[in-house]
Design an enzyme around this catalytic site. Sequence first.
Site, mmCIF file in Angstrom:
data_model
loop_
_atom_site.group_PDB
_atom_site.id
_atom_site.type_symbol
_atom_site.label_atom_id
_atom_site.label_comp_id
_atom_site.label_asym_id
_atom_site.label_seq_id
_atom_site.Cartn_x
_atom_site.Cartn_y
_atom_site.Cartn_z
ATOM 1 N N CYS A 103 -39.608 57.123 -24.326
ATOM 2 C CA CYS A 103 -38.990 56.961 -25.647
ATOM 3 C C CYS A 103 -40.059 56.518 -26.633
ATOM 4 O O CYS A 103 -41.040 55.877 -26.262
ATOM 5 C CB CYS A 103 -37.890 55.917 -25.541
ATOM 6 N N SER B 288 -39.956 54.186 -28.572
ATOM 7 C CA SER B 288 -40.085 52.716 -28.573
ATOM 8 C C SER B 288 -41.159 52.265 -27.591
ATOM 9 O O SER B 288 -41.849 51.270 -27.844
ATOM 10 C CB SER B 288 -38.759 52.046 -28.215
ATOM 11 N N HIS C 230 -44.251 52.695 -29.450
ATOM 12 C CA HIS C 230 -44.383 51.647 -30.473
ATOM 13 C C HIS C 230 -44.980 50.379 -29.856
ATOM 14 O O HIS C 230 -45.726 49.649 -30.506
ATOM 15 C CB HIS C 230 -43.016 51.272 -31.062
ATOM 16 N N HIS D 181 -37.844 51.901 -20.488
ATOM 17 C CA HIS D 181 -36.521 51.268 -20.622
ATOM 18 C C HIS D 181 -35.390 52.280 -20.535
ATOM 19 O O HIS D 181 -34.249 51.947 -20.837
ATOM 20 C CB HIS D 181 -36.444 50.517 -21.957
#
Length: 335
Positions: A7, A9, A12, A28
């Site tokens: 993902c 994220s 990030h 996750h």
Amino acid sequence: MVATGICRSDDHMISGQLALPLPVILGHEAAGIVESIGDEVTTVKPGDKVIPLFLPQCGKCAVCKHPESNACLKCKLTVPQGTMQDGTTRFTCRGKPIYQFAGTSTFSEYSVVDETSVVKIDPASPLEKVCLIGCAFSTGYGSAVNVAKVTKGSTCAVFGLGGVGLCVIMGCKAAGAARIIAVDLNKDKFAKAKEVGATECINPQDFKKPTHEVLKEMSGGGVDFSFEVVGRYDTILSALSCCHEAYGVSVIVGQPPGFQDLRMDPMLLLTGRTWKGAVFGGYKGKDSVPKLVADFMAKKFPLDSIITHVLPFEKINEGLDLLRSGKSIYTILTF
Ligand code: CND
Ligand code: ZN
Ligand code: ZN
């Protein structure tokens, strides 16, 4: 762990948008099989197919008891601890602790999770697909149906056509939106957006006017619902400004860069707009994830359209490169 998605994220975190205790095992969004359980665990048992929950559901805190919210107080969303809920980390490397991420750490063959951070799913489900219900699908789809509460016949605008944005479009379509305008700087994303339900696609670079002005004109005064699924301040403001000044609802889905403040004109809200945000599409994981898996099994929504690559776990860096270059939607890593 049997399969995990990559993902944005996770990326990030690599780029440092949110401070994390280091070194850390990221990941996750996954699905796997329970290997063993602690003494007091009752809701899963060895052999169960499960999805880890990056947002736990303890069932006891004020948030879990509230009908409209899901950010369980067991999860320190804005100040990640990098540990289990008891403050320990269960990974080590050469005797030194390795921190955990979002209570899940799925970029690993084995992980240890709290009971509130894992849920049993249909044993017949294909783990290399339903792993996306662990983040992208639920986050996007739920942002439309739970958070914005998109209405039949409405006009929606979706900024950012990555995996999460495409799932927002699926949610808008399922809720009966009449027009879904998809916005992205990368026109290669438009075909997929149309495949999952976008009725029009625009590239802000094709216009001299600011994007929110373009969208206001296209919708005759402002869209009913807008979604920011990029994670940038300019698109957050553009999404807010493009929704109707009196009744528009704008939802922040993208993870904004940390360490900065956003300046906005409060008049944008005084006229009647609603500005919202949510993690995991507003879903309470323990309650909702098994139902979403059942809906997938009943063919109520597709996941194949957002999976563009499947790679062995060893090629995780290739998967991250595909995401960064905009060539992939979702890459699934299999163990
Ligand atoms: P991904 O990077 O795949 O997609 C983002 C898309 O935005 C790409 O297609 C870009 O081309 C496009 N884009 C970039 N800049 C602009 C711009 N200025 N205007 C329009 N489009 C642009 O990301 P993803 O779909 O995996 O994730 C999207 C965001 O959602 C990301 O910030 C991620 O961290 C966040 C997120 C939030 C949650 C949650 O629970 N709220 C869960 N998972 C991911
Ligand atoms: Zn995610
Ligand atoms: Zn809770």
